[in-house]
Design a protein around this motif. Structure first.
Motif, PDB file in Angstrom:
ATOM      1  N   GLU A  94      36.273 -30.283   3.552  1.00 32.23           N
ATOM      2  CA  GLU A  94      36.216 -30.647   5.048  1.00 32.23           C
ATOM      3  C   GLU A  94      37.568 -30.083   5.588  1.00 32.23           C
ATOM      4  O   GLU A  94      37.523 -29.338   6.762  1.00 32.23           O
ATOM      5  N   ALA A  95      38.790 -30.513   4.923  1.00 34.21           N
ATOM      6  CA  ALA A  95      40.047 -30.193   5.469  1.00 34.21           C
ATOM      7  C   ALA A  95      40.183 -28.631   5.283  1.00 34.21           C
ATOM      8  O   ALA A  95      40.714 -28.079   6.122  1.00 34.21           O
ATOM      9  N   ASN A  96      39.551 -28.013   4.198  1.00 37.77           N
ATOM     10  CA  ASN A  96      39.770 -26.537   4.197  1.00 37.77           C
ATOM     11  C   ASN A  96      39.103 -25.784   5.058  1.00 37.77           C
ATOM     12  O   ASN A  96      39.475 -24.885   5.771  1.00 37.77           O
ATOM     13  N   HIS A  97      37.890 -26.247   5.257  1.00 33.42           N
ATOM     14  CA  HIS A  97      36.959 -25.683   6.562  1.00 33.42           C
ATOM     15  C   HIS A  97      37.708 -25.742   7.726  1.00 33.42           C
ATOM     16  O   HIS A  97      37.490 -24.860   8.551  1.00 33.42           O
ATOM     17  N   PHE A  98      38.018 -26.781   8.110  1.00 25.98           N
ATOM     18  CA  PHE A  98      38.863 -27.133   9.406  1.00 25.98           C
ATOM     19  C   PHE A  98      40.113 -26.336   9.388  1.00 25.98           C
ATOM     20  O   PHE A  98      40.311 -25.532  10.553  1.00 25.98           O
ATOM     21  N   LYS A  99      40.721 -25.864   8.420  1.00 27.96           N
ATOM     22  CA  LYS A  99      41.923 -25.208   8.435  1.00 27.96           C
ATOM     23  C   LYS A  99      41.701 -23.678   8.878  1.00 27.96           C
ATOM     24  O   LYS A  99      42.107 -22.981   9.577  1.00 27.96           O
ATOM     25  N   ARG A 100      40.401 -23.235   8.110  1.00 27.70           N
ATOM     26  CA  ARG A 100      39.963 -21.674   8.219  1.00 27.70           C
ATOM     27  C   ARG A 100      39.261 -21.748   9.650  1.00 27.70           C
ATOM     28  O   ARG A 100      39.612 -20.651  10.289  1.00 27.70           O
ATOM     29  N   ALA A 101      38.495 -22.693  10.199  1.00 31.45           N
ATOM     30  CA  ALA A 101      38.136 -22.522  11.578  1.00 31.45           C
ATOM     31  C   ALA A 101      39.074 -22.540  12.518  1.00 31.45           C
ATOM     32  O   ALA A 101      39.119 -21.837  13.714  1.00 31.45           O
TER      33      ALA A 101
END
Length: 237
Positions: free
Chosen positions: A104-111
């Motif tokens: 979830e944290a990596n997805h937020f950073k990419r988005a």
């Protein structure tokens, strides 16, 4: 005394480890919903995502250390496999929850990176549009070009004065050409006359030589005839 101190230290270590395992187990089970899917709070900033990832790395290391310690403890028990299975299941639940938080944290950073990139792109396009408008406004206005009216067409054909001038020019040109040709024509006529005189003189010389040759031939023929006649008549007795 030393033996008692050692036993008390082992007992305290065991109690602390058991409490830690109990706390981790409670944390792992609290992170699952009714169907076993980890529930992860939504991330609201890049700083929060970085903090979550750092926490995930710390908790993962702690879970691996806990499993290693639990594994050593299980080998000292009678039901080794049952103890190991429980320790593995505990570690699995913790790692599942940590992977969910990490994803979830990596997805937020990419988005968030894509969102910021789109903002920068839109700002760049807007700056380019404004710059183009400013350049277009700064350009000088086009100057109106006035095309001169064409000259009236000349009348077809030549005037009398133009024709007379052309005729006079032609006559003058012919006179100049005849004047320049006269010496050459006179030289050609003189050369032709000399050739004619030479031809007549040559013909006279040829006729004279032919007459002389004919006279010589006639004289020889007469002499030969006289000699023949003298031989043919006998002398008188």
């Amino acid at each position: 005394m030393k033996i008692m101190a050692k036993k008390l230290y082992q007992l305290a270590t065991g109690v602390a480890l058991a409490l830690a395992l109990s706390a981790c187990a409670h944390q792992g089970s609290a992170a699952l919903d009714e169907v076993g899917v980890p529930q992860v709070p939504a991330t609201l900033s890049v700083e929060e995502a970085d903090a979550k990832l750092k926490q995930v790395a710390s908790e993962r290391e702690a879970a691996e250390n806990e499993f290693a310690a639990r594994e050593l403890e299980c080998y000292g028990k009678f039901f080794v496999n049952s103890c190991l299975d429980k320790a593995k299941e505990k570690r699995r639940q913790i790692l599942v929850r940590l992977r969910a938080v990490e994803a979830e944290a990596n997805h937020f950073k990419r988005a968030e990176s894509v969102r910021l990139r789109d903002i920068d792109l839109a700002r760049t396009q807007e700056d380019a549009r404004l710059d183009a408008e400013q350049r277009a406004a700064a350009l000088p206005k086009p100057v109106k070009v006035v095309t001169p009216e064409p000259a009236p067409p000349k009348p077809e054909g030549k005037s009398v004065a133009e024709r007379e001038a052309e005729h006079a020019a032609k006559v003058k040109k012919l006179a100049a050409e005849e004047a320049a040709e006269a010496p050459r024509r006179a030289a050609r006529e003189a050369a032709f006359a000399r050739k004619q005189a030479d031809a007549v003189a040559r013909q006279k010389r040829v006729a004279r030589r032919l007459a002389e040759r004919q006279a010589e031939a006639d004289a020889k023929a007469a002499k030969a005839a006289a000699s023949a006649a003298a031989v043919a008549v006998p002398p008188a007795k």
